[in-house]
Motif scaffolding. Structure first.
Motif, PDB file in Angstrom:
ATOM      1  N   GLN A 323       0.886   0.386   3.127  1.00 36.93           N
ATOM      2  CA  GLN A 323       0.367   1.350   2.179  1.00 36.93           C
ATOM      3  C   GLN A 323       1.421   2.410   1.880  1.00 36.93           C
ATOM      4  N   LYS A 325       4.314   4.836   1.132  1.00 37.74           N
ATOM      5  CA  LYS A 325       5.768   4.635   1.128  1.00 37.74           C
ATOM      6  C   LYS A 325       6.248   4.071   2.465  1.00 37.74           C
ATOM      7  N   LEU A 353       1.525  -5.972   0.262  1.00 39.67           N
ATOM      8  CA  LEU A 353       1.908  -4.631  -0.166  1.00 39.67           C
ATOM      9  C   LEU A 353       0.797  -4.050  -1.029  1.00 39.67           C
ATOM     10  N   SER A 355       1.017  -0.947  -2.181  1.00 35.10           N
ATOM     11  CA  SER A 355       1.656   0.099  -2.976  1.00 35.10           C
ATOM     12  C   SER A 355       2.987  -0.418  -3.487  1.00 35.10           C
ATOM     13  N   ARG A 356       3.353   0.005  -4.691  1.00 37.30           N
ATOM     14  CA  ARG A 356       4.650  -0.392  -5.244  1.00 37.30           C
ATOM     15  C   ARG A 356       5.809   0.288  -4.525  1.00 37.30           C
ATOM     16  N   GLU A 357       5.501   1.309  -3.742  1.00 37.94           N
ATOM     17  CA  GLU A 357       6.548   2.041  -3.028  1.00 37.94           C
ATOM     18  C   GLU A 357       6.706   1.584  -1.577  1.00 37.94           C
ATOM     19  N   THR A 359       7.691  -1.107   1.413  1.00 39.94           N
ATOM     20  CA  THR A 359       8.818  -2.029   1.567  1.00 39.94           C
ATOM     21  C   THR A 359       8.642  -2.844   2.836  1.00 39.94           C
ATOM     22  N   GLN A 383       1.492  -9.190  -3.143  1.00 37.85           N
ATOM     23  CA  GLN A 383       0.466  -8.201  -3.393  1.00 37.85           C
ATOM     24  C   GLN A 383      -0.896  -8.879  -3.391  1.00 37.85           C
ATOM     25  N   GLU A 386      -4.769 -11.795  -7.331  1.00 31.36           N
ATOM     26  CA  GLU A 386      -5.602 -11.414  -8.472  1.00 31.36           C
ATOM     27  C   GLU A 386      -6.664 -12.450  -8.793  1.00 31.36           C
ATOM     28  N   ALA A 440      -4.730   1.579  -3.716  1.00 33.69           N
ATOM     29  CA  ALA A 440      -4.183   0.303  -4.160  1.00 33.69           C
ATOM     30  C   ALA A 440      -4.761  -0.132  -5.496  1.00 33.69           C
ATOM     31  N   PRO A 442      -5.380  -0.304  -9.468  1.00 33.13           N
ATOM     32  CA  PRO A 442      -4.518  -0.033 -10.621  1.00 33.13           C
ATOM     33  C   PRO A 442      -4.981   1.194 -11.391  1.00 33.13           C
TER      34      PRO A 442
END
Length: 445
Positions: A323, A325, A353, A355-357, A359, A383, A386, A440, A442
């Motif tokens: 989650q 960063k 993941l 979150s897009r941040e 790693t 991710q 979907e 998480a 959108p």
């Protein structure tokens, strides 16, 4: 460029190193053979310092930040009110025998009486036990890993858990930490399980104060023939904690070792070295792990499964849910030594993941020096699915609920490995407590 870190904390440790016999706070005498291990370990740490990202095993894990401040060696034993903390740390319906530690020291009066055949020793009882000289610093080599050497050099004493008979209930070791200023808290456990023992062991980690602490915990574990041992490790330390945990387990013939490792958002830095070495034929090692990370937390799981003899099995599966960063690292190594024929080894790592941040770095490895083996490994990072999310939403579930169910299903593969319903339920509750699915979603959901 140096492959090590020699910072202010390092300088403080070097200047303040004392052998136990020179420390007025130490009330026990270390045997000469064990003191030699400590001296060798100190010389190794003095030479090598802290590992840096220039070393392959620390490529994605930078200690420069977490160890930039000086963590002091406590001048006095810490006093804390543990009764409420013990009640909060207990796992409902686990019916475990509680062994309570504060900064690595056994709190005998707050611990439960142990069953027949189980002995927990500290101080001089541990130092002068006949297994101390045989196993201390021989399983976890203090001249191989700098932070293990640091632990060996600086621990004032260690604890010994000797299990001679199978247990009817789990053993629950509660590790509590407390400090009034930034503190370096090394802790050591030596475990020996005698032939045919069957037992479960729960390890939980908690902090009682807000001052930053650097916890350096090393466990050496020797399992004799026909032992069956389950270990559930649950890390619930807060953001003020920096954690290095190293466990080294040696398995003898026909022994079985299940290690399940859980960590949750909190401790800013977690490094787990989980190593299993099969020295007896027909032994089996299973390493399972699930971590949920958050904030700017770093969780690094390094594992070694070392097949040294023929006809052994190993299974390994680590999953990460990341989650915010946060950063996750997985480095799993399987060694199949020359002559270790009929080896069956499996390794898998999955990360999701949220979150897009966030790693993740994954590096599964196989090194095989035998030809009659069955080995496989794999790793995936992605991710939310979907298609699965859409399917659940067509069944009338909200997006929030659908995402929650998918994440719990992702985690279930590891939770299903926990052969203790109370522990599995406890971990699921912690997962739900620390999981913030809303972040998480959108934009506009």
């Amino acid at each position: 460029m140096s492959k090590s870190i020699f910072n202010s904390f390092y300088q403080y440790l070097i200047e303040n190193y004392r052998l136990p016999e020179d420390n007025q706070r130490n009330d026990v005498t270390w045997p000469k053979a064990l003191l030699e291990h400590k001296q060798k370990a100190f010389e190794f740490f003095k030479t090598h310092g802290f590992p840096s990202t220039k070393q392959e095993d620390w490529k994605y894990t930078n200690l420069a930040g977490p160890l930039q401040q000086v963590f002091h060696i406590p001048a006095n034993d810490t006093v804390a009110d543990l009764k409420t903390a013990i009640a909060n740390a207990s796992i409902k319906d686990a019916h475990a025998y509680h062994i309570v530690l504060l900064n690595g020291k056994w709190q005998r009066e707050l611990s439960d009486p142990l069953p027949d055949g189980v002995h927990f020793l500290d101080g001089k009882d541990a130092l002068h036990h006949y297994y101390a000289e045989e196993y201390f610093a021989s399983l976890a080599d203090p001249t191989g890993v700098s932070l293990v050497a640091m632990n060996t050099a600086f621990i004032p004493a260690f604890n010994l858990l000797h299990i001679q008979k199978s247990t009817d209930r789990p053993l629950h070791i509660m590790h509590f930490y407390a400090a009034n200023e930034p503190a370096f808290l090394p802790e050591r456990l030596l475990l020996v399980a005698e032939e045919s023992v069957q037992t479960q062991w729960i390890d939980t980690f908690h902090q009682l104060t807000s001052a930053p602490v650097f916890i350096n915990y090393v466990a050496e574990q020797f399992l004799k023939e026909h032992v069956a041992m389950d270990i559930f490790l649950i890390n619930q330390l807060p953001s003020s904690a920096v954690v290095f945990h190293h466990s080294e387990t040696y398995l003898h013939s026909q022994s079985t070792y299940h290690h399940v490792n859980f960590s949750f958002p909190g401790a800013g830095f977690i490094r787990n070295n989980i190593n299993a070495r099969m020295q007896g034929s027909s032994s089996e090692a299973n390493l399972w792990g699930l971590y949920l990370s958050g904030g700017q937390q770093l969780v690094d799981n390094h594992t070694i499964v070392d097949h040294q003899v023929a006809s052994c099995n190993s299974n390994e599966w680590y999953k990460g849910i990341l989650q915010d960063k946060s950063t996750g690292v997985f480095n799993g190594k399987i060694f199949v030594e020359k002559g270790a024929q009929k080896t069956n080894a499996f390794q898998k790592n999955n990360a999701i993941l949220l979150s897009r941040e966030a790693t993740v770095h994954a590096k599964p490895q196989l090194e095989i020096f035998a030809d009659d083996v069955k080995c496989s490994h794999g790793s995936t990072v992605g991710q939310m699915n979907e298609d699965a999310l859409f399917y659940l939403r067509t069944r009338g579930l909200s997006e929030l609920t659908a995402r929650q169910l998918l994440i719990e299903a992702f985690a279930y593969d590891i939770l299903s490995k926990v052969q203790n319903d109370a522990v599995a339920h406890h971990v699921m509750q912690l997962l739900r407590q620390h999981l913030h699915v809303e972040s998480a979603l959108p934009a506009g959901a």
